[in-house]
Write an enzyme that holds these catalytic residues in place. Sequence first.
Site, PDB file in Angstrom:
ATOM      1  N   SER A  15       0.878  -1.354   0.082  1.00 39.71           N
ATOM      2  CA  SER A  15       0.132  -0.141   0.045  1.00 39.71           C
ATOM      3  C   SER A  15       0.873   0.968   0.043  1.00 39.71           C
ATOM      4  CB  SER A  15      -0.770  -0.018   1.256  1.00 39.71           C
ATOM      5  OG  SER A  15      -0.151   0.113   2.189  1.00 39.71           O
ATOM      6  N   ASN A  16       1.949   1.275   0.590  1.00 41.06           N
ATOM      7  CA  ASN A  16       2.947   2.493   0.485  1.00 41.06           C
ATOM      8  C   ASN A  16       3.530   2.514  -0.686  1.00 41.06           C
ATOM      9  OD1 ASN A  16       3.427   3.881   3.106  1.00 41.06           O
ATOM     10  ND2 ASN A  16       3.309   1.809   3.786  1.00 41.06           N
ATOM     11  N   ARG A  67      17.427 -11.916   6.906  1.00 42.86           N
ATOM     12  CA  ARG A  67      18.460 -11.057   6.064  1.00 42.86           C
ATOM     13  C   ARG A  67      18.687 -11.962   4.852  1.00 42.86           C
ATOM     14  NH1 ARG A  67      23.908 -13.131   6.459  1.00 42.86           N
ATOM     15  NH2 ARG A  67      24.370 -14.370   7.816  1.00 42.86           N
ATOM     16  N   LEU A  97      19.128  -5.014   6.265  1.00 45.02           N
ATOM     17  CA  LEU A  97      20.008  -4.938   5.111  1.00 45.02           C
ATOM     18  C   LEU A  97      21.546  -4.904   5.609  1.00 45.02           C
ATOM     19  CD1 LEU A  97      18.521  -2.141   2.999  1.00 45.02           C
ATOM     20  CD2 LEU A  97      18.423  -4.521   2.628  1.00 45.02           C
ATOM     21  N   HIS A 113       8.540   3.396   9.097  1.00 47.72           N
ATOM     22  CA  HIS A 113       8.252   2.476  10.302  1.00 47.72           C
ATOM     23  C   HIS A 113       6.728   2.639  11.183  1.00 47.72           C
ATOM     24  CE1 HIS A 113       9.050  -0.539  13.423  1.00 47.72           C
ATOM     25  NE2 HIS A 113       8.942   0.470  14.222  1.00 47.72           N
ATOM     26  N   GLU A 146      22.758  -0.245   9.597  1.00 46.46           N
ATOM     27  CA  GLU A 146      22.950  -1.737  10.021  1.00 46.46           C
ATOM     28  C   GLU A 146      22.085  -2.281  10.985  1.00 46.46           C
ATOM     29  OE1 GLU A 146      25.676   0.616  12.588  1.00 46.46           O
ATOM     30  OE2 GLU A 146      25.517   0.446  10.275  1.00 46.46           O
ATOM     31  N   GLY A 147      21.425  -1.144  11.963  1.00 41.40           N
ATOM     32  CA  GLY A 147      20.571  -1.645  13.136  1.00 41.40           C
ATOM     33  C   GLY A 147      19.318  -1.970  12.717  1.00 41.40           C
ATOM     34  N   ASP A 149      15.694  -0.742  12.533  1.00 41.36           N
ATOM     35  CA  ASP A 149      14.983   0.710  12.694  1.00 41.36           C
ATOM     36  C   ASP A 149      15.767   1.912  13.598  1.00 41.36           C
ATOM     37  OD1 ASP A 149      12.659  -0.520  11.338  1.00 41.36           O
ATOM     38  OD2 ASP A 149      12.149  -1.388  13.126  1.00 41.36           O
TER      39      ASP A 149
HETATM   40  C1  GRF Z   1       4.087  -0.431   6.845  1.00 41.01           C
HETATM   41  O1  GRF Z   1       3.125  -0.236   7.785  1.00 41.01           O
HETATM   42  C2  GRF Z   1       5.349   0.012   7.090  1.00 41.01           C
HETATM   43  O2  GRF Z   1       5.419   0.752   8.129  1.00 41.01           O
HETATM   44  C3  GRF Z   1       6.141  -1.386   7.545  1.00 41.01           C
HETATM   45  O3  GRF Z   1       5.530  -2.295   6.883  1.00 41.01           O
HETATM   46  C4  GRF Z   1       4.273  -2.058   6.418  1.00 41.01           C
HETATM   47  C5  GRF Z   1       4.087  -2.136   4.855  1.00 41.01           C
HETATM   48  O4  GRF Z   1       2.785  -2.013   4.545  1.00 41.01           O
HETATM   49  N1  GRF Z   1       7.472  -1.160   7.499  1.00 41.01           N
HETATM   50  P1  GRF Z   1       2.468  -1.889   2.838  1.00 41.01           P
HETATM   51  O5  GRF Z   1       3.009  -3.145   2.290  1.00 41.01           O
HETATM   52  O6  GRF Z   1       2.964  -0.805   2.396  1.00 41.01           O
HETATM   53  O7  GRF Z   1       1.030  -1.968   2.842  1.00 41.01           O
END
Ligand code: GRF
Length: 195
Positions: A15-16, A67, A97, A113, A146-147, A149
């Site tokens: 969705s993003n 990973r 990553l 995130h 490298e961490g 989030d």
């Molecule tokens: C989102 O909530 C994002 O914050 C997290 O993974 C989810 C991905 O959702 N990292 P989508 O696949 O973009 O719907």
Amino acid sequence: MRKLCLGVLGSGKGSNFRAIHEAIRNGRIDARVAIVCSDVPEAGILQLARDAGIPRYSITETLFKTRLSKEREEELVKQLQGAGVELVVLAGYMRMLKSPMLNAFPRRIINIHPSLLPKFPGLMAWRQALESGERVSGCTVHFVDEGMDSGEVIAQAEVPILPGDTRESLHARIQEAEHLLYPEVIGRFVRGELP
Ligand code: GRF
């Protein structure tokens, strides 16, 4: 003029990615998605890319879950570089990553995130926020290091946690905020407005 090339990585429904693609189509981001990569062959994000006519790359990893092996990650770098990618956009990509990607794209990998980092890194951040009695949560766009989030925060959007919220209702509200914040930040990156 040549447009800046994005490479989008995702493991889920996408969705993003859809929100970013929409923002490109209606001129809010002056860039193009050169390739969409996924480690999950049946992921919705690959289907969306296919429908949009965007080149796709499926990563096949059998050794590790969290990973990629060094070889697979080097292959991913080659695919992204071959497509001319200048900014890597993680959109629900569920693996960490490592050095091949981090060295190939220094300060050129961003992630979204679903919490107000540094609170609640890791999995199901909306659930962590709900269960710890917070009144406010949200989403964060950050550079990837490298961490887990842990990279430098670029932008955040707050979302209220309402009485009666369930995991699902809160997650849905956070995702609405993500779909506004991520395209906005990518637009700023493309216009050279990020440090
Ligand atoms: C989102 O909530 C994002 O914050 C997290 O993974 C989810 C991905 O959702 N990292 P989508 O696949 O973009 O719907």
